[in-house]
Write a protein that holds these residues in place. Structure first.
Motif, PDB file in Angstrom:
ATOM      1  N   ARG A  70     -36.107   8.993  48.375  1.00 33.63           N
ATOM      2  CA  ARG A  70     -37.327   8.802  47.596  1.00 33.63           C
ATOM      3  C   ARG A  70     -37.264   7.498  46.814  1.00 33.63           C
ATOM      4  O   ARG A  70     -36.239   7.222  46.178  1.00 33.63           O
ATOM      5  CB  ARG A  70     -37.435  10.014  46.665  1.00 33.63           C
ATOM      6  CG  ARG A  70     -38.471   9.955  45.617  1.00 33.63           C
ATOM      7  CD  ARG A  70     -38.532  11.279  44.874  1.00 33.63           C
ATOM      8  NE  ARG A  70     -39.140  12.326  45.676  1.00 33.63           N
ATOM      9  CZ  ARG A  70     -39.794  13.371  45.183  1.00 33.63           C
ATOM     10  NH1 ARG A  70     -39.897  13.516  43.884  1.00 33.63           N
ATOM     11  NH2 ARG A  70     -40.330  14.275  45.965  1.00 33.63           N
ATOM     12  N   ASP A  90     -39.155  10.190  52.490  1.00 36.95           N
ATOM     13  CA  ASP A  90     -39.770  11.040  51.470  1.00 36.95           C
ATOM     14  C   ASP A  90     -40.751  10.141  50.725  1.00 36.95           C
ATOM     15  O   ASP A  90     -41.100   9.046  51.196  1.00 36.95           O
ATOM     16  CB  ASP A  90     -38.681  11.633  50.559  1.00 36.95           C
ATOM     17  CG  ASP A  90     -39.209  12.736  49.647  1.00 36.95           C
ATOM     18  OD1 ASP A  90     -39.537  13.817  50.155  1.00 36.95           O
ATOM     19  OD2 ASP A  90     -39.319  12.514  48.427  1.00 36.95           O
ATOM     20  N   GLY A 144     -42.586   7.440  49.022  1.00 38.20           N
ATOM     21  CA  GLY A 144     -42.342   6.002  48.862  1.00 38.20           C
ATOM     22  C   GLY A 144     -41.479   5.362  49.937  1.00 38.20           C
ATOM     23  O   GLY A 144     -41.213   4.164  49.884  1.00 38.20           O
ATOM     24  N   THR A 191     -44.772  17.304  59.061  1.00 41.21           N
ATOM     25  CA  THR A 191     -44.943  18.054  57.818  1.00 41.21           C
ATOM     26  C   THR A 191     -46.389  18.533  57.679  1.00 41.21           C
ATOM     27  O   THR A 191     -46.655  19.702  57.378  1.00 41.21           O
ATOM     28  CB  THR A 191     -44.514  17.202  56.606  1.00 41.21           C
ATOM     29  OG1 THR A 191     -43.200  16.693  56.873  1.00 41.21           O
ATOM     30  CG2 THR A 191     -44.475  18.023  55.339  1.00 41.21           C
ATOM     31  N   PHE A 237     -52.735  11.195  49.733  1.00 39.47           N
ATOM     32  CA  PHE A 237     -53.195  10.882  51.087  1.00 39.47           C
ATOM     33  C   PHE A 237     -52.163  10.003  51.771  1.00 39.47           C
ATOM     34  O   PHE A 237     -52.446   8.925  52.264  1.00 39.47           O
ATOM     35  CB  PHE A 237     -54.570  10.209  51.014  1.00 39.47           C
ATOM     36  CG  PHE A 237     -55.381  10.343  52.280  1.00 39.47           C
ATOM     37  CD1 PHE A 237     -55.913  11.577  52.651  1.00 39.47           C
ATOM     38  CD2 PHE A 237     -55.611   9.254  53.098  1.00 39.47           C
ATOM     39  CE1 PHE A 237     -56.657  11.710  53.813  1.00 39.47           C
ATOM     40  CE2 PHE A 237     -56.366   9.365  54.266  1.00 39.47           C
ATOM     41  CZ  PHE A 237     -56.883  10.598  54.620  1.00 39.47           C
ATOM     42  N   ASN A 260     -48.141  10.322  54.016  1.00 35.18           N
ATOM     43  CA  ASN A 260     -47.665  10.884  55.282  1.00 35.18           C
ATOM     44  C   ASN A 260     -48.040  12.358  55.416  1.00 35.18           C
ATOM     45  O   ASN A 260     -48.552  12.799  56.445  1.00 35.18           O
ATOM     46  CB  ASN A 260     -46.151  10.688  55.379  1.00 35.18           C
ATOM     47  CG  ASN A 260     -45.585  11.309  56.635  1.00 35.18           C
ATOM     48  OD1 ASN A 260     -45.264  12.488  56.658  1.00 35.18           O
ATOM     49  ND2 ASN A 260     -45.531  10.537  57.692  1.00 35.18           N
ATOM     50  N   VAL A 261     -47.809  13.133  54.369  1.00 39.94           N
ATOM     51  CA  VAL A 261     -48.058  14.575  54.441  1.00 39.94           C
ATOM     52  C   VAL A 261     -49.563  14.877  54.320  1.00 39.94           C
ATOM     53  O   VAL A 261     -50.152  15.554  55.161  1.00 39.94           O
ATOM     54  CB  VAL A 261     -47.272  15.313  53.326  1.00 39.94           C
ATOM     55  CG1 VAL A 261     -47.569  16.804  53.361  1.00 39.94           C
ATOM     56  CG2 VAL A 261     -45.779  15.051  53.465  1.00 39.94           C
ATOM     57  N   ILE A 282     -52.702   7.761  44.502  1.00 40.44           N
ATOM     58  CA  ILE A 282     -52.207   7.491  43.149  1.00 40.44           C
ATOM     59  C   ILE A 282     -53.271   6.851  42.250  1.00 40.44           C
ATOM     60  O   ILE A 282     -53.254   7.006  41.036  1.00 40.44           O
ATOM     61  CB  ILE A 282     -50.924   6.629  43.220  1.00 40.44           C
ATOM     62  CG1 ILE A 282     -50.213   6.605  41.867  1.00 40.44           C
ATOM     63  CG2 ILE A 282     -51.217   5.222  43.711  1.00 40.44           C
ATOM     64  CD1 ILE A 282     -48.796   6.111  41.914  1.00 40.44           C
ATOM     65  N   ALA A 333     -48.600  15.233  46.795  1.00 42.27           N
ATOM     66  CA  ALA A 333     -48.220  13.945  46.195  1.00 42.27           C
ATOM     67  C   ALA A 333     -46.876  14.081  45.475  1.00 42.27           C
ATOM     68  O   ALA A 333     -45.828  13.829  46.067  1.00 42.27           O
ATOM     69  CB  ALA A 333     -49.314  13.479  45.242  1.00 42.27           C
ATOM     70  N   ASN A 353     -43.052  18.675  47.035  1.00 42.45           N
ATOM     71  CA  ASN A 353     -41.965  19.497  46.522  1.00 42.45           C
ATOM     72  C   ASN A 353     -42.194  19.743  45.037  1.00 42.45           C
ATOM     73  O   ASN A 353     -42.383  18.802  44.275  1.00 42.45           O
ATOM     74  CB  ASN A 353     -40.624  18.800  46.747  1.00 42.45           C
ATOM     75  CG  ASN A 353     -40.225  18.819  48.211  1.00 42.45           C
ATOM     76  OD1 ASN A 353     -40.244  19.864  48.852  1.00 42.45           O
ATOM     77  ND2 ASN A 353     -39.889  17.653  48.756  1.00 42.45           N
TER      78      ASN A 353
HETATM   79  P1  NAD Z   1     -46.139   9.162  50.767  1.00 37.15           P
HETATM   80  O1  NAD Z   1     -45.502   8.126  49.918  1.00 37.15           O
HETATM   81  O2  NAD Z   1     -46.395   8.880  52.212  1.00 37.15           O
HETATM   82  O3  NAD Z   1     -47.552   9.598  50.128  1.00 37.15           O
HETATM   83  C1  NAD Z   1     -47.677  10.019  48.821  1.00 37.15           C
HETATM   84  C2  NAD Z   1     -49.162  10.059  48.453  1.00 37.15           C
HETATM   85  O4  NAD Z   1     -49.282  10.562  47.107  1.00 37.15           O
HETATM   86  C3  NAD Z   1     -49.829   8.693  48.449  1.00 37.15           C
HETATM   87  O5  NAD Z   1     -51.198   8.844  48.833  1.00 37.15           O
HETATM   88  C4  NAD Z   1     -49.733   8.271  46.981  1.00 37.15           C
HETATM   89  O6  NAD Z   1     -50.737   7.318  46.622  1.00 37.15           O
HETATM   90  C5  NAD Z   1     -49.962   9.604  46.302  1.00 37.15           C
HETATM   91  N1  NAD Z   1     -49.411   9.649  44.949  1.00 37.15           N
HETATM   92  C6  NAD Z   1     -48.239   9.134  44.518  1.00 37.15           C
HETATM   93  N2  NAD Z   1     -48.097   9.336  43.184  1.00 37.15           N
HETATM   94  C7  NAD Z   1     -49.205  10.016  42.794  1.00 37.15           C
HETATM   95  C8  NAD Z   1     -49.660  10.491  41.542  1.00 37.15           C
HETATM   96  N3  NAD Z   1     -48.964  10.284  40.422  1.00 37.15           N
HETATM   97  N4  NAD Z   1     -50.854  11.169  41.513  1.00 37.15           N
HETATM   98  C9  NAD Z   1     -51.573  11.343  42.643  1.00 37.15           C
HETATM   99  N5  NAD Z   1     -51.205  10.884  43.846  1.00 37.15           N
HETATM  100  C10 NAD Z   1     -50.040  10.224  43.915  1.00 37.15           C
HETATM  101  O7  NAD Z   1     -45.225  10.465  50.583  1.00 37.15           O
HETATM  102  P2  NAD Z   1     -45.146  11.725  51.535  1.00 37.15           P
HETATM  103  O8  NAD Z   1     -44.028  11.533  52.495  1.00 37.15           O
HETATM  104  O9  NAD Z   1     -46.509  12.070  52.032  1.00 37.15           O
HETATM  105  O10 NAD Z   1     -44.641  12.832  50.486  1.00 37.15           O
HETATM  106  C11 NAD Z   1     -45.544  13.469  49.606  1.00 37.15           C
HETATM  107  C12 NAD Z   1     -44.872  14.715  49.040  1.00 37.15           C
HETATM  108  O11 NAD Z   1     -44.479  15.584  50.109  1.00 37.15           O
HETATM  109  C13 NAD Z   1     -43.597  14.444  48.239  1.00 37.15           C
HETATM  110  O12 NAD Z   1     -43.536  15.369  47.174  1.00 37.15           O
HETATM  111  C14 NAD Z   1     -42.503  14.738  49.221  1.00 37.15           C
HETATM  112  O13 NAD Z   1     -41.304  15.132  48.585  1.00 37.15           O
HETATM  113  C15 NAD Z   1     -43.101  15.878  50.007  1.00 37.15           C
HETATM  114  N6  NAD Z   1     -42.553  16.051  51.358  1.00 37.15           N
HETATM  115  C16 NAD Z   1     -42.604  15.051  52.277  1.00 37.15           C
HETATM  116  C17 NAD Z   1     -42.118  15.284  53.554  1.00 37.15           C
HETATM  117  C18 NAD Z   1     -42.216  14.242  54.641  1.00 37.15           C
HETATM  118  O14 NAD Z   1     -41.893  14.556  55.788  1.00 37.15           O
HETATM  119  N7  NAD Z   1     -42.651  13.022  54.369  1.00 37.15           N
HETATM  120  C19 NAD Z   1     -41.551  16.517  53.884  1.00 37.15           C
HETATM  121  C20 NAD Z   1     -41.518  17.520  52.918  1.00 37.15           C
HETATM  122  C21 NAD Z   1     -42.037  17.276  51.662  1.00 37.15           C
END
Ligand code: NAD
Length: 420
Positions: free
Chosen positions: A78, A150, A152, A194, A223, A225-226, A247, A298, A321
């Protein structure tokens, strides 16, 4: 119990409270319970990086292995300003329960670097990733600990990690990370895994609750990856996506968004803001708008004591998470909201990461259709096991999922015994 203050953080306290509650319910052996409360090892590194302006910045990074009792450790990396030892340790613990719940031969791990990835250039991000990888190299490897993307971080981050590790070995080692680009040994379907897993558990949950998934109104916070993948796949299933955010804030249209057009807008504009055909809305307000399904995808602690009683959704599927605080969890439970917990709802990522790792070790790659049908099978089986246990125990899905995950890890400790 022994002092564990070096790991103290809000999320770690929450993770411990969950563990303690479930351990009491499972009447876990006291010594095994105590061992589960600590990570096996935690490494803190400083990462000096030459910035584009010629100055040198120090970043702080972590890699934590919670337990290695069921196999090598697995967990994301992360990049976020909120990263600290306590948060990474709590997330590693959650990974232990998640992998065990899904029946994967892994212990839990997590890594993180405290930084704002959006404020770094591509060159700075590459240097940060390579130096971080070099600093934690003793802790990672295909049969030791396998990082993945994860918050970022993404496929490119994983390609830099794999290259850095491979350079130190004098050969290509694809199995050291998962979630890497297809061309260097990534798996078909990993990017969508995911979000796709969320759709599979929602399909089961709505069926059990006597609805159809199709035509449900959905809000997605985050919005990335997940969230973007979950929104796209649910939209294709016939759901109405009424609001999404990133964000910088959200957008809202009670008649529904065209997710394909929205994705094109995000590619061009860099975020959901400014999408024509929707009204702007803050992240805070989005969570309490009318909908059937809310997907926080997010960051942590987004559904809290101060907004949980205004959540209108009847189902919350935790893409992120730890998006729901324990106080909010209790409020949602009292109001009869079905919460599909993170360790189940977002497990599709680690399941396909496992498939990627297995394919990489065998140098034999499966078709995407094979991957999605195996993912559906694993997610559906896990959901049904958790649903059945929750009914049998008269408890919520989170408690049942934790009971199943923690029981398996504890059983691993029991049969392996204590060295020396
Ligand atoms: P990512 O960086 O691809 O996307 C995160 C999204 O959340 C972005 O749209 C970002 O602008 C937004 N965001 C960030 N901070 C924010 C805030 N303070 N308020 C509102 N929106 C915000 O990350 P991801 O891989 O999609 O992961 C998102 C969540 O899912 C995390 O908690 C991560 O631990 C969890 N997760 C990810 C995976 C995976 O395969 N990537 C698997 C399991 C869990």
């Amino acid at each position: 119990m022994t002092d564990n203050s070096e790991f103290d953080s809000h999320l770690y306290r929450t993770a411990l409270a969950q563990l303690d509650r479930v351990a009491a319910r499972l009447t876990l052996d006291r010594d095994i319970h105590e061992r589960l409360r600590y990570p096996r090892r935690a490494l803190v590194v400083s990462i000096p990086i030459r910035m584009d302006d010629g100055s040198t910045n120090i970043f702080i990074g972590y890699r934590v292995h919670h337990n290695t009792v069921l196999g090598p450790t697995k967990g994301g990396l992360r990049y976020d300003l909120g990263v600290n030892l306590g948060e990474v340790t709590a997330l590693a613990m959650l990974m232990s329960w998640k992998c065990a719940l899904m029946g994967l031969p892994y212990g839990g791990a997590k890594g993180g670097v405290r930084c704002d990835p959006r404020a770094l250039s591509t060159r700075e991000l590459e240097n940060l990733t390579r130096r971080y990888t070099a600093e934690i190299i003793l802790l990672i490897g295909p049969d030791l600990d396998i990082p993945a993307p994860d918050l970022g971080t993404d496929e490119q981050t994983m390609a830099w990690m794999m290259d850095t590790y491979s350079m130190t070995q004098g050969k290509s080692v694809p199995g050291v990370v998962t979630g890497k680009p297809l061309i260097v040994g990534g798996s078909a379907g990993r990017r969508e895994a995911t979000g796709r897993g969320i759709v599979y558990v929602l399909y089961q949950a709505t069926r059990r609750l006597g609805h159809e998934l199709r035509s449900r109104k959905v809000i997605v916070q985050g919005f990335g990856n997940v969230g973007a993948v979950a929104a796209r796949l649910l939209w294709r299933e016939g759901c109405t996506i009424v609001g999404v955010s990133d964000i910088k804030g959200g957008i809202w249209n009670p008649d529904g968004l065209d997710v394909r057009q929205l994705e094109a807008h995000v590619t061009e504009a860099g975020g959901v803001g400014g999408y024509p055909g929707a009204d702007p809305i803050s992240n805070v307000d989005l969570i309490t708008q009318p909908c059937d399904i809310l997907i926080p995808a997010a960051i942590g602690s987004q559904i809290r004591e101060d907004n949980a009683d205004r959540v209108k959704a009847s189902i919350v599927a935790e893409g992120a998470n730890g998006p729901t605080t324990p106080e909010a969890d209790a409020l949602l439970r009292e109001r009869g909201v079905t919460v599909i917990p993170d360790i189940l709802a977002n497990a599709g990522g680690v399941v396909v990461s496992y498939f990627e790792w297995v394919q990489g070790l065998q140098y034999y790659f499966w078709r995407e259709s094979e991957i999605t049908s195996r993912l559906q099978e694993v997610m559906t089986r896990a959901f049904n096991r958790v649903w059945t246990l929750a009914n049998k125990e008269g408890t919520d899905l989170r408690t049942a999922a934790l009971m199943e995950g923690i029981r398996r890890v504890a059983e691993g400790y029991r049969v392996r015994g204590l060295y020396p």
